[in-house]
Design a protein around this motif. Sequence first.
Motif, mmCIF file in Angstrom:
data_model
loop_
_atom_site.group_PDB
_atom_site.id
_atom_site.type_symbol
_atom_site.label_atom_id
_atom_site.label_comp_id
_atom_site.label_asym_id
_atom_site.label_seq_id
_atom_site.Cartn_x
_atom_site.Cartn_y
_atom_site.Cartn_z
ATOM 1 N N VAL A 1 18.541 -87.256 -49.119
ATOM 2 C CA VAL A 1 18.820 -86.723 -47.778
ATOM 3 C C VAL A 1 17.738 -87.173 -46.805
ATOM 4 O O VAL A 1 18.026 -87.581 -45.674
ATOM 5 N N LEU A 2 16.483 -87.119 -47.232
ATOM 6 C CA LEU A 2 15.390 -87.564 -46.360
ATOM 7 C C LEU A 2 15.522 -89.045 -46.033
ATOM 8 O O LEU A 2 15.321 -89.449 -44.880
ATOM 9 N N ALA A 3 15.870 -89.878 -47.019
ATOM 10 C CA ALA A 3 16.015 -91.319 -46.804
ATOM 11 C C ALA A 3 17.147 -91.605 -45.826
ATOM 12 O O ALA A 3 17.016 -92.492 -44.965
ATOM 13 N N GLU A 4 18.251 -90.868 -45.925
ATOM 14 C CA GLU A 4 19.373 -91.056 -44.998
ATOM 15 C C GLU A 4 18.952 -90.806 -43.560
ATOM 16 O O GLU A 4 19.513 -91.370 -42.634
ATOM 17 N N ARG A 5 17.952 -89.973 -43.380
ATOM 18 C CA ARG A 5 17.477 -89.641 -42.040
ATOM 19 C C ARG A 5 16.236 -90.440 -41.644
ATOM 20 O O ARG A 5 15.609 -90.158 -40.631
ATOM 21 N N GLY A 6 15.888 -91.417 -42.479
ATOM 22 C CA GLY A 6 14.749 -92.276 -42.170
ATOM 23 C C GLY A 6 13.407 -91.590 -42.328
ATOM 24 O O GLY A 6 12.427 -91.995 -41.698
ATOM 25 N N LEU A 7 13.342 -90.571 -43.168
ATOM 26 C CA LEU A 7 12.105 -89.812 -43.369
ATOM 27 C C LEU A 7 11.488 -90.174 -44.714
ATOM 28 O O LEU A 7 12.185 -90.582 -45.646
ATOM 29 N N PRO A 8 10.177 -90.014 -44.841
ATOM 30 C CA PRO A 8 9.524 -90.341 -46.110
ATOM 31 C C PRO A 8 9.922 -89.353 -47.211
ATOM 32 O O PRO A 8 10.266 -88.206 -46.923
ATOM 33 N N PRO A 9 9.853 -89.795 -48.468
ATOM 34 C CA PRO A 9 10.239 -88.926 -49.582
ATOM 35 C C PRO A 9 9.203 -87.826 -49.817
ATOM 36 O O PRO A 9 8.082 -87.874 -49.305
ATOM 37 N N LEU A 10 9.612 -86.860 -50.599
ATOM 38 C CA LEU A 10 8.705 -85.783 -51.002
ATOM 39 C C LEU A 10 7.634 -86.336 -51.930
ATOM 40 O O LEU A 10 7.882 -87.258 -52.704
ATOM 41 N N ARG A 11 6.455 -85.769 -51.833
ATOM 42 C CA ARG A 11 5.407 -86.102 -52.801
ATOM 43 C C ARG A 11 5.653 -85.318 -54.072
ATOM 44 O O ARG A 11 6.230 -84.231 -54.044
ATOM 45 N N ASP A 12 5.241 -85.853 -55.187
ATOM 46 C CA ASP A 12 5.356 -85.154 -56.460
ATOM 47 C C ASP A 12 4.470 -83.903 -56.373
ATOM 48 O O ASP A 12 3.313 -83.999 -55.978
ATOM 49 N N TYR A 13 5.014 -82.760 -56.733
ATOM 50 C CA TYR A 13 4.269 -81.513 -56.589
ATOM 51 C C TYR A 13 3.011 -81.463 -57.464
ATOM 52 O O TYR A 13 2.094 -80.703 -57.207
ATOM 53 N N ARG A 14 2.957 -82.314 -58.496
ATOM 54 C CA ARG A 14 1.805 -82.313 -59.392
ATOM 55 C C ARG A 14 0.644 -83.112 -58.826
ATOM 56 O O ARG A 14 -0.466 -83.040 -59.323
ATOM 57 N N GLU A 15 0.904 -83.864 -57.758
ATOM 58 C CA GLU A 15 -0.150 -84.624 -57.095
ATOM 59 C C GLU A 15 -0.735 -83.778 -55.985
ATOM 60 O O GLU A 15 -0.024 -83.052 -55.306
ATOM 61 N N GLY A 16 -2.027 -83.867 -55.798
ATOM 62 C CA GLY A 16 -2.702 -83.079 -54.775
ATOM 63 C C GLY A 16 -2.357 -83.481 -53.423
ATOM 64 O O GLY A 16 -1.768 -83.265 -52.552
ATOM 65 N N THR B 1 14.679 -82.854 -56.634
ATOM 66 C CA THR B 1 13.803 -83.731 -55.853
ATOM 67 C C THR B 1 14.523 -85.023 -55.491
ATOM 68 O O THR B 1 14.416 -85.507 -54.362
ATOM 69 N N GLU B 2 15.266 -85.563 -56.453
ATOM 70 C CA GLU B 2 16.034 -86.786 -56.182
ATOM 71 C C GLU B 2 17.042 -86.541 -55.057
ATOM 72 O O GLU B 2 17.193 -87.369 -54.153
ATOM 73 N N GLY B 3 17.709 -85.421 -55.097
ATOM 74 C CA GLY B 3 18.683 -85.091 -54.053
ATOM 75 C C GLY B 3 18.038 -84.912 -52.689
ATOM 76 O O GLY B 3 18.531 -85.427 -51.680
ATOM 77 N N PHE B 4 16.923 -84.185 -52.654
ATOM 78 C CA PHE B 4 16.218 -84.010 -51.381
ATOM 79 C C PHE B 4 15.737 -85.350 -50.838
ATOM 80 O O PHE B 4 15.827 -85.612 -49.637
ATOM 81 N N ASN B 5 15.246 -86.217 -51.727
ATOM 82 C CA ASN B 5 14.764 -87.526 -51.281
ATOM 83 C C ASN B 5 15.885 -88.393 -50.727
ATOM 84 O O ASN B 5 15.678 -89.158 -49.785
#
Length: 81
Positions: free
Chosen positions: A66-81, A60-64
Amino acid sequence: MSKTSLKDFLGAGETEAPGKEEKQLPDYVCIKVKVHRDDHRRLADLANAERPSSLQGLGTEGFNRVLAERGLPPLRDYREG
């Protein structure tokens, strides 16, 4: 010869088979990443050494990043609805 369905022929003309109960699907999906066995060990060691974490957290940290480098919002925690 009269036209009848197999259901009628077998005597189940008016009875319906009980349906399966609908399962509630989770709001998340699982993904699989294939890595070599020795790389898996290195990633698991890294996740445990740097902080008490997991491969889930490390990924998740790695995906976030990559998303930040592209100016995109981070992933939501999968445990949150």
